[in-house]
Design a protein around this motif. Structure first.
Motif, mmCIF file in Angstrom:
data_model
loop_
_atom_site.group_PDB
_atom_site.id
_atom_site.type_symbol
_atom_site.label_atom_id
_atom_site.label_comp_id
_atom_site.label_asym_id
_atom_site.label_seq_id
_atom_site.Cartn_x
_atom_site.Cartn_y
_atom_site.Cartn_z
ATOM 1 N N UNK A 68 45.586 37.905 32.817
ATOM 2 C CA UNK A 68 44.240 38.431 33.034
ATOM 3 C C UNK A 68 43.882 38.194 34.494
ATOM 4 N N UNK A 69 43.418 39.255 35.156
ATOM 5 C CA UNK A 69 43.074 39.150 36.574
ATOM 6 C C UNK A 69 41.611 39.535 36.760
ATOM 7 N N UNK A 70 40.822 38.615 37.242
ATOM 8 C CA UNK A 70 39.452 38.944 37.644
ATOM 9 C C UNK A 70 39.530 39.583 39.017
ATOM 10 N N UNK A 71 38.982 40.791 39.156
ATOM 11 C CA UNK A 71 38.991 41.410 40.480
ATOM 12 C C UNK A 71 37.640 41.194 41.163
ATOM 13 N N UNK A 72 37.654 41.377 42.477
ATOM 14 C CA UNK A 72 36.423 41.218 43.266
ATOM 15 C C UNK A 72 35.922 42.595 43.714
ATOM 16 N N UNK A 73 36.187 43.624 42.922
ATOM 17 C CA UNK A 73 35.867 44.990 43.317
ATOM 18 C C UNK A 73 37.020 45.600 44.072
ATOM 19 N N UNK A 74 36.814 46.793 44.594
ATOM 20 C CA UNK A 74 37.895 47.567 45.215
ATOM 21 C C UNK A 74 38.724 46.750 46.202
ATOM 22 N N UNK A 75 40.043 46.843 46.045
ATOM 23 C CA UNK A 75 40.941 46.135 46.943
ATOM 24 C C UNK A 75 42.139 45.608 46.181
ATOM 25 N N UNK A 76 43.102 45.071 46.928
ATOM 26 C CA UNK A 76 44.352 44.598 46.332
ATOM 27 C C UNK A 76 44.280 43.104 46.024
ATOM 28 N N UNK A 77 44.889 42.713 44.920
ATOM 29 C CA UNK A 77 44.915 41.324 44.470
ATOM 30 C C UNK A 77 46.371 40.927 44.273
ATOM 31 N N UNK A 78 46.792 39.883 44.961
ATOM 32 C CA UNK A 78 48.195 39.481 44.948
ATOM 33 C C UNK A 78 48.540 38.806 43.624
ATOM 34 N N UNK A 79 49.545 39.323 42.900
ATOM 35 C CA UNK A 79 49.876 38.769 41.582
ATOM 36 C C UNK A 79 51.314 38.253 41.493
ATOM 37 N N UNK A 80 52.039 38.217 42.609
ATOM 38 C CA UNK A 80 53.455 37.806 42.544
ATOM 39 C C UNK A 80 53.613 36.428 41.901
ATOM 40 N N UNK A 81 52.806 35.471 42.323
ATOM 41 C CA UNK A 81 52.966 34.102 41.830
ATOM 42 C C UNK A 81 52.700 34.021 40.327
ATOM 43 N N UNK A 82 51.671 34.694 39.866
ATOM 44 C CA UNK A 82 51.338 34.670 38.435
ATOM 45 C C UNK A 82 52.460 35.305 37.603
#
Lengths: 139, 139, 139
Positions: free
Chosen positions: B9-23
């Motif tokens: 589950x990823x909480x986003x901060x609105x438009x933009x990219x969120x790095x998920x490699x580590x998860x």
């Protein structure tokens, strides 16, 4: 672990999206696989695959509008136009979307979000017969 | 051969990219699988996945600039605009990027190039809760 | 069920498409797997993968023309331009195409349509050495 492979044939009605979630789901059930992945591959260079909203058809209408700007029919720059104005545009629309998709399988079903549907996108004006290979892997 | 499936589950901060490699890497390690593939699927029609440079953040800034030209917010041609100017643009941005990615697994880790990172791309203006299913297969 | 993984190195001649179907097919045959999937992953953020027509080279010429409009070289809006006019354009061209592809395997071979070929697309002007990981899974 097991692998199960089957083909799907989709008659298209010319340019536009064709909903294939139910047909793919049938193959997942036939596979007997409960946890794993379902890979969907289409065998043509002028059609493609898409996951998008399965509710309001205006979404797919607007996607047509936008992709027609990016890959215009009959663009004067095209060298490849033997089969008409939609020939090269179809290859370009395929490039910008997806030739294959993989969907997770859980509890023997496709795990899709509430609003997600699988679509085969016909990019030629004329109706075509399109072939897909579906491969389910898991246990 | 084995299959291992988990959700993210990823909480986003609105438009933009969120790095998920580590998860995603944590799930690969938990799977105990050393050679195979890791499939990442996101369950929304207004977000998408991307492999791109994980070093200079200007790369992702410039990708935002370009995709905003291709899929403009509030385009007058859109029919589907119930949820605002970013509604249809979000579906179009998702179409042009990726709903699912598969990364090879070797020696129990994701095999990525030096500069490659996995990103969840939020296309809506508002922060959202996004769900992903990760399926690791191999031996 | 089995998994077989190998790497492929492709020397590119600068921007343009490089046909890799035969090289990938060799790995499928070496795997001994007859039914399943072949996953192709490239390890760079300025190259990508594409399934498109393998017959008329004008198709790939026209795809270059179109993608250059969508992701222009040396666009004044780019912040990321350390390595030249093709630097950011290359990342954007990669975003619009594919970092990984999966092709079904049947009877020990890639199941591709008559006109489908697999291509590595170099987006930088200069020749590069590109690495790919191929993972075949099935039985």
């Amino acid at each position: 672990m097991a692998v199960y492979q089957d083909t799907l044939t989709q008659q298209t009605r010319g340019r536009g999206t064709h909903h294939i979630t139910t047909a793919v789901e049938h193959i997942v059930r036939a596979s007997g696989i409960t946890t794993g992945t379902c890979h969907v591959f289409q065998h043509h260079t002028s059609a493609s695959l898409l996951v998008t909203e399965n509710a309001d058809p205006d979404v797919r209408h607007d996607l047509e509008t936008l992709i027609a700007r990016m890959a215009p029919d009959g663009d004067p720059a095209y060298r490849h136009d033997m089969e008409g104005d939609d020939d090269m545009a179809a290859h370009a629309r395929a490039m910008l979307t997806h030739n294959d998709l993989t969907v997770p399988v859980g509890q023997g079903r496709l795990i899709l979000g509430t609003w997600q549907g699988l679509f085969l996108w016909e990019h030629r004006y004329a109706a075509q017969t399109r072939k897909l290979t579906i491969t389910v892997q898991g246990e």
